[in-house]
Design a protein around this motif. Structure first.
Motif, mmCIF file in Angstrom:
data_model
loop_
_atom_site.group_PDB
_atom_site.id
_atom_site.type_symbol
_atom_site.label_atom_id
_atom_site.label_comp_id
_atom_site.label_asym_id
_atom_site.label_seq_id
_atom_site.Cartn_x
_atom_site.Cartn_y
_atom_site.Cartn_z
ATOM 1 N N VAL A 89 50.789 54.227 108.081
ATOM 2 C CA VAL A 89 50.056 54.407 106.816
ATOM 3 C C VAL A 89 48.556 54.235 107.071
ATOM 4 N N ALA A 90 48.202 53.244 107.866
ATOM 5 C CA ALA A 90 46.773 53.009 108.154
ATOM 6 C C ALA A 90 46.161 54.227 108.854
ATOM 7 N N ALA A 91 46.893 54.777 109.813
ATOM 8 C CA ALA A 91 46.378 55.944 110.545
ATOM 9 C C ALA A 91 46.212 57.144 109.611
ATOM 10 N N LEU A 92 47.172 57.279 108.711
ATOM 11 C CA LEU A 92 47.136 58.425 107.800
ATOM 12 C C LEU A 92 46.011 58.277 106.767
ATOM 13 N N VAL A 93 45.809 57.047 106.310
ATOM 14 C CA VAL A 93 44.714 56.810 105.359
ATOM 15 C C VAL A 93 43.388 57.179 106.026
ATOM 16 N N SER A 94 43.227 56.788 107.277
ATOM 17 C CA SER A 94 41.952 57.115 107.912
ATOM 18 C C SER A 94 41.832 58.626 108.120
ATOM 19 N N LYS A 95 42.947 59.283 108.414
ATOM 20 C CA LYS A 95 42.938 60.751 108.525
ATOM 21 C C LYS A 95 42.550 61.387 107.178
ATOM 22 N N PHE A 96 43.177 60.911 106.093
ATOM 23 C CA PHE A 96 42.886 61.465 104.755
ATOM 24 C C PHE A 96 41.400 61.312 104.423
ATOM 25 N N LYS A 97 40.863 60.136 104.772
ATOM 26 C CA LYS A 97 39.459 59.881 104.424
ATOM 27 C C LYS A 97 38.495 60.731 105.242
ATOM 28 N N ARG A 138 51.696 51.528 95.295
ATOM 29 C CA ARG A 138 50.373 51.051 95.688
ATOM 30 C C ARG A 138 49.504 52.222 96.141
ATOM 31 N N LEU A 139 48.345 52.372 95.486
ATOM 32 C CA LEU A 139 47.407 53.442 95.845
ATOM 33 C C LEU A 139 46.628 53.007 97.084
ATOM 34 N N GLU A 140 46.782 53.745 98.180
ATOM 35 C CA GLU A 140 46.101 53.379 99.428
ATOM 36 C C GLU A 140 44.753 54.079 99.557
ATOM 37 N N CYS A 141 44.664 55.310 99.051
ATOM 38 C CA CYS A 141 43.383 56.019 99.110
ATOM 39 C C CYS A 141 43.398 57.206 98.147
ATOM 40 N N GLY A 142 42.215 57.691 97.812
ATOM 41 C CA GLY A 142 42.089 58.875 96.967
ATOM 42 C C GLY A 142 42.414 58.576 95.520
ATOM 43 N N GLY A 143 43.026 59.559 94.858
ATOM 44 C CA GLY A 143 43.418 59.378 93.464
ATOM 45 C C GLY A 143 42.278 59.582 92.497
ATOM 46 N N LYS A 144 41.150 60.084 92.992
ATOM 47 C CA LYS A 144 40.046 60.292 92.053
ATOM 48 C C LYS A 144 39.260 61.554 92.390
ATOM 49 N N HIS A 145 38.444 61.934 91.428
ATOM 50 C CA HIS A 145 37.529 63.060 91.587
ATOM 51 C C HIS A 145 36.445 62.600 92.567
ATOM 52 N N PRO A 146 36.140 63.378 93.598
ATOM 53 C CA PRO A 146 35.091 62.927 94.509
ATOM 54 C C PRO A 146 33.752 62.814 93.768
ATOM 55 N N TRP A 153 37.248 71.281 89.809
ATOM 56 C CA TRP A 153 38.465 70.462 89.681
ATOM 57 C C TRP A 153 38.920 70.004 91.056
ATOM 58 N N PHE A 154 38.248 68.955 91.545
ATOM 59 C CA PHE A 154 38.535 68.447 92.891
ATOM 60 C C PHE A 154 39.275 67.112 92.799
ATOM 61 N N ILE A 155 40.137 66.866 93.768
ATOM 62 C CA ILE A 155 40.830 65.568 93.852
ATOM 63 C C ILE A 155 40.848 65.124 95.309
ATOM 64 N N GLU A 156 40.500 63.867 95.538
ATOM 65 C CA GLU A 156 40.545 63.344 96.905
ATOM 66 C C GLU A 156 41.991 63.227 97.379
ATOM 67 N N PRO A 157 42.234 63.486 98.668
ATOM 68 C CA PRO A 157 43.587 63.310 99.204
ATOM 69 C C PRO A 157 44.095 61.901 98.893
ATOM 70 N N THR A 158 45.300 61.848 98.357
ATOM 71 C CA THR A 158 45.807 60.627 97.729
ATOM 72 C C THR A 158 47.080 60.164 98.426
ATOM 73 N N LEU A 159 47.129 58.870 98.730
ATOM 74 C CA LEU A 159 48.324 58.345 99.401
ATOM 75 C C LEU A 159 48.830 57.107 98.669
ATOM 76 N N PHE A 160 50.104 57.147 98.306
ATOM 77 C CA PHE A 160 50.763 55.979 97.716
ATOM 78 C C PHE A 160 51.745 55.396 98.720
ATOM 79 N N SER A 161 51.676 54.072 98.910
ATOM 80 C CA SER A 161 52.699 53.403 99.720
ATOM 81 C C SER A 161 53.556 52.553 98.772
ATOM 82 N N ASN A 162 54.520 51.820 99.364
ATOM 83 C CA ASN A 162 55.436 51.003 98.546
ATOM 84 C C ASN A 162 56.194 51.857 97.534
#
Ligand code: NAP
Ligand code: MG
Length: 489
Positions: free
Chosen positions: A302-310, A348-356, A365-374
């Motif tokens: 998950v940590a690796a993917l969050v950094s990739k998404f960001k 749990r929202l790990e990253c993204g989920g919002k308009h940049p 209409w943009f959305i940051e790449p979003t990752l939910f864990s748990n």
């Protein structure tokens, strides 16, 4: 930006809708109107079906080679006009120019070419029967007029995926693009006309699903409906089709599991997980939107993917360096954002989920790449198709649990398995209830490779020779060759 005008394509000519209605088409990345588009009604569908019906006998009687040559010429013309189509698709859908240039247009050209070549193939067979005085053979014949209804996520690709095989085997067609993204589909009429397609063989009627779509599905002269879209609309179309017992080929929604085993090649799995969900901003029927990660590597993965998404560059679709563009429309953006809110309650929202942030994004209409864990598989974000850049990560322990979670869905479209253990890959891929399994890769598309849909993802096979056969109906012939009567009485 000049506003282009697009009209319906009926009987080989561009024309307004019979009621003269038009709608503006906007660029979802900045709200600018890019086109004014004619909207049809049931009367336009009638006209299109009549034209298709008239064109059918001559088109079906042509040799496969002649039909194929026209499709191959259309592929060449589309290839020559690649830049124009790539730009138009970008403006209409909000995809990046690098996607439309490197994926949408070349994939469409490639499919058209392949269907052109496949038109040559002899699809009948002879069948041995235990009677030397008689002979059995089967024919694969075109249906006649078919209805083609497409979604908005890959408009040009879908227009080709539907019209290519239908025309290759001798059907004539009435095609409807999605209301949000009609432009490249309407423009392809020009390509086919220039390639020498006879008038009436392919008719393109823009308009709403409820009006134009239903008129196509309910029309008694339409012999088969090829539909790609949501499961919800698919159910409605099946009801309408049942009135005339019209045949259907349905490619519907998905919530595809992508399974990462602890022994997977790390870099391959991280890249595959990100590409699996984020291609086309997750607006992809086969998106690997449920990521199943084996517990022992879960947190690190998950940590690796969050950094990739960001690290992914979201930006103006017209900028060649942008890796993700805009969501197709305001209404779809709002639907995705509602799911983000649901996800925040559930997981749990790990990253993204919002308009940049920033001026550059303020009108689109943009959305940051979003990752939910748990996430657990019974949550709404794990069960419902979000169709956006939103990944739900679910931990598992061992093969059996991975398969149980993967199959616990109404859908059965795609699936992925990342492992370096080939025996494990084989065991798992056999147990997955999905039409496609990707092993150590994701989202790959080849004209030759069939694309079947299971469970509530549909009832069809698209692409490849199997997909071509879906465009033909089967006729069996038993012929007496003895010249002698069979006197039964
Ligand atoms: P959608 O809302 O189901 O619409 C698909 C098409 O059906 C559009 O052209 C739509 O017209 C039309 N339509 C709507 N209501 C209709 C009706 N009552 N009768 C006949 N036609 C009707 O799907 P979408 O939002 O465009 O696309 C996203 C969905 O497509 C997702 O669920 C995705 O998984 C699925 N999809 C599946 C595949 C696959 O191969 N399995 C591929 C791509 C996408 P309007 O635009 O006017 O509403
Ligand atoms: Mg648009």
């Amino acid at each position: 930006m000049s506003v282009r005008r697009f009209r319906l394509f009926v009987n080989g000519r561009y024309c307004p809708g019979q009621e003269g209605q038009t709608v503006p088409c906007t660029n979802p990345a900045n709200g600018e109107v890019v086109a004014e588009v004619a909207v049809g009604t049931a009367a336009d569908v009638d006209r299109a079906v009549e034209a298709a019906d008239r064109a059918f006998p001559a088109w079906a009687d042509m040799s496969g080679e002649q039909r194929g040559r026209i499709l191959i010429r259309a592929a060449e013309i589309l290839g020559r006009r690649a830049k124009e189509f790539a730009e138009l698709e970008m403006l209409d859908v909000g995809k990046t120019i690098s996607d439309t240039t490197n994926i949408d247009v070349p994939v469409s050209v490639n499919f058209l070419q392949w269907y052109g070549r496949a038109a040559l193939d002899n699809l009948g067979e002879t069948i041995p029967i235990p009677n030397p005085k008689q002979f059995d053979f089967s024919l694969r014949q075109p249906y006649g007029v078919v209805g083609l209804i497409a979604p908005w996520n890959f408009p040009l690709v879908n227009a080709v995926l539907k019209s290519g095989p239908a025309l290759a085997v001798g059907n004539t067609a009435v095609m409807k693009p999605a209301s949000w993204t009609p432009l490249t589909t309407l423009l392809i009429g020009e390509v086919f006309a220039e390639a020498g397609l006879p008038p009436g063989v392919l008719n393109i009627v823009n308009g709403s699903g409820g009006v134009v779509g239903e008129a196509i599905c309910a029309h008694p002269r339409v012999r088969k409906i090829f539909f790609t879209g949501s499961t919800e609309v698919g159910r409605r179309i099946l009801q309408v089709a049942s009135r005339n017992v019209t045949d259907t080929s349905m490619e519907l929604g998905g919530k595809s599991p992508n399974i990462i085993f602890a022994d997977a090649d790390w870099d391959q799995a991280v890249a595959g997980a990100a590409f699996g969900i984020l291609l086309n901003n997750g607006q992809n029927c086969i998106a690997g939107s449920r990521l199943l990660v084996e517990r022992e590597i879960h947190d690190q993965f998950v940590a690796a993917l969050v950094s990739k998404f960001k690290s992914i560059r979201i930006g103006d679709p017209a900028d060649k360096s942008s890796q993700l563009g805009a969501i197709v429309s305001e209404s779809h953006y709002r639907t995705i954002m509602e799911y983000v809110e649901i996800g925040k309650e559930e997981a749990r929202l790990e990253c993204g989920g919002k308009h940049p942030p920033g001026e550059a994004f303020s009108k689109g209409w943009f959305i940051e790449p979003t990752l939910f864990s748990n996430v657990s598989n019974d949550m709404r974000i794990a069960q419902e198709e979000i169709f956006g850049p939103v990944l739900a990560v679910i931990p598992f322990a061992g093969e059996d649990e991975a398969v149980a979670i993967a199959n616990d869905t109404i859908y059965g479209l795609g699936s992925g398995v990342f492992t370096t253990d080939l025996a494990k890959a084989h065991r798992v891929l056999r147990r997955l209830e999905a039409g496609t399994v990707y092993v150590n890769t994701y989202n790959m598309v080849y004209p030759q490779a069939p694309f079947p849909s299971w469970k509530q993802s549909g009832n069809a096979v698209e692409r490849g020779l199997h997909g071509l056969l879906e465009n033909t109906r089967f006729k069996n012939v038993i012929m007496d060759v003895s010249g002698q009567p069979i006197d039964f009485f």
